[in-house]
Design a protein around this motif. Structure first.
Motif, short mmCIF file in Angstrom:
data_model
loop_
_atom_site.label_atom_id
_atom_site.label_comp_id
_atom_site.label_asym_id
_atom_site.label_seq_id
_atom_site.Cartn_x
_atom_site.Cartn_y
_atom_site.Cartn_z
N PRO A 94 131.41 51.86 135.65
CA PRO A 94 130.38 52.39 136.55
C PRO A 94 130.69 52.21 138.03
O PRO A 94 130.43 53.10 138.83
CB PRO A 94 129.13 51.60 136.13
N PHE A 95 131.26 51.04 138.39
CA PHE A 95 131.51 50.82 139.81
C PHE A 95 132.57 51.79 140.35
O PHE A 95 132.52 52.20 141.52
CB PHE A 95 131.89 49.36 140.08
N LEU A 96 133.52 52.19 139.48
CA LEU A 96 134.53 53.15 139.91
C LEU A 96 133.92 54.53 140.13
O LEU A 96 134.29 55.25 141.06
CB LEU A 96 135.66 53.24 138.88
N VAL A 97 133.00 54.93 139.26
CA VAL A 97 132.33 56.21 139.42
C VAL A 97 131.55 56.22 140.74
O VAL A 97 131.59 57.20 141.50
CB VAL A 97 131.37 56.49 138.25
N GLN A 167 144.09 59.75 147.93
CA GLN A 167 144.56 60.75 148.89
C GLN A 167 144.82 62.09 148.21
O GLN A 167 144.53 63.15 148.78
CB GLN A 167 145.83 60.23 149.58
N GLN A 168 145.39 62.06 147.00
CA GLN A 168 145.65 63.29 146.28
C GLN A 168 144.35 64.01 145.93
O GLN A 168 144.24 65.23 146.03
CB GLN A 168 146.44 63.00 145.00
N TRP A 169 143.34 63.24 145.54
CA TRP A 169 142.03 63.82 145.21
C TRP A 169 141.41 64.48 146.44
O TRP A 169 140.89 65.59 146.36
CB TRP A 169 141.12 62.73 144.65
N LEU A 170 141.51 63.80 147.57
CA LEU A 170 140.97 64.36 148.81
C LEU A 170 141.75 65.61 149.21
O LEU A 170 141.16 66.61 149.66
CB LEU A 170 141.04 63.32 149.94
N ALA A 171 143.06 65.58 149.04
CA ALA A 171 143.90 66.73 149.40
C ALA A 171 143.58 67.95 148.53
O ALA A 171 143.74 69.09 148.96
CB ALA A 171 145.38 66.37 149.28
N SER A 172 143.13 67.70 147.28
CA SER A 172 142.78 68.80 146.37
C SER A 172 141.32 69.21 146.52
O SER A 172 140.79 69.91 145.66
CB SER A 172 143.06 68.39 144.92
N ASP A 173 140.68 68.74 147.61
CA ASP A 173 139.27 69.06 147.88
C ASP A 173 138.34 68.57 146.78
O ASP A 173 137.38 69.25 146.41
CB ASP A 173 139.09 70.57 148.12
N GLU A 180 135.44 61.90 136.37
CA GLU A 180 136.79 62.27 135.93
C GLU A 180 137.85 61.46 136.67
O GLU A 180 138.84 61.01 136.08
CB GLU A 180 137.02 63.77 136.15
N MET A 181 137.65 61.26 137.97
CA MET A 181 138.61 60.49 138.75
C MET A 181 138.64 59.03 138.33
O MET A 181 139.69 58.39 138.31
CB MET A 181 138.30 60.62 140.24
#
Length: 202
Positions: A94-97, A167-173, A180-181
């Motif tokens: 939960p804390f990661l979500v 950073q990759q998640w942010l770069a993929s908008d 999911e992340m």
């Protein structure tokens, strides 16, 4: 009551200024921004700006500070024993979500300052924060004698890898959801890159 109204007004003003900063960094890059640009974009006068910030560098620093303060809210939810005992039944921690949800809420600004043209010093601050407040807390109960590599290298690898995923998640908008992340990060962290790439059996 008047103090509460004043506090809310200050919060709103700072939010508008930070949104103006984000817009302008996207438009022209941080170095070309002037205080006049910021006040015009935020539709405030210079006196209001200088009431809260010394200059654009102070604005950037305080905006980064606020992000890190927000991350601190998740520290108390970290339970190393639960993390290490997790069997990944397709249910993320939960804390990661919540953490990825917070990043998503601040995605535009974080994408800019953590991106290729962002602020390297902030990336270093994020790594130090992650190491001191997340990674070390999770790894503190590990048996040092059973480690296959020196702890300092393991810590550096995990910290850089986690930031790289963000950073990759942010770069993929932020096309994946926070849930999911959280699952993606957990699978990589628990099973390792070789296994999730299909190169190694669990």
């Amino acid at each position: 009551m008047s103090n509460q109204k004043t506090d809310r007004r200050i919060v709103r003003t700072k939010k508008v200024i930070r949104e103006a900063l984000t817009d302008l960094i996207e438009e022209k890059g941080f170095e070309l921004i002037t205080v006049r640009d910021l006040t015009e974009k935020a539709d405030i006068n210079r006196g209001t700006f200088y009431l809260h910030y010394q200059d654009k560098y102070d604005l950037l620093k305080k905006s980064e500070d606020e992000l890190i303060e927000g991350l601190k809210d998740f520290i108390h939810e970290i339970n190393p024993s639960i993390i290490l005992q997790s069997n990944l039944q397709n249910e993320p921690l939960p804390f990661l979500v919540k953490l990825f949800g917070y990043i998503e809420e601040n995605a535009r600004f974080m994408k800019l300052i953590l991106g290729p043209n962002g602020n390297p010093s902030f990336q270093d601050r994020i790594k130090q924060f992650m190491r001191a407040n997340f990674i070390e807390k999770i790894m503190k109960d590990l048996n040092k004698e059973e480690l296959l590599v020196p702890m300092e290298y393991l810590m550096s690898y995990v910290t850089a890898a986690h930031l790289g995923v963000i950073q990759q998640w942010l770069a993929s908008d932020t096309k994946q959801t926070p849930r999911e992340m959280a699952l993606i990060l957990m699978k990589i962290s628990f099973f390792g890159p070789a296994h999730v790439a299909g190169l190694k059996e669990a």
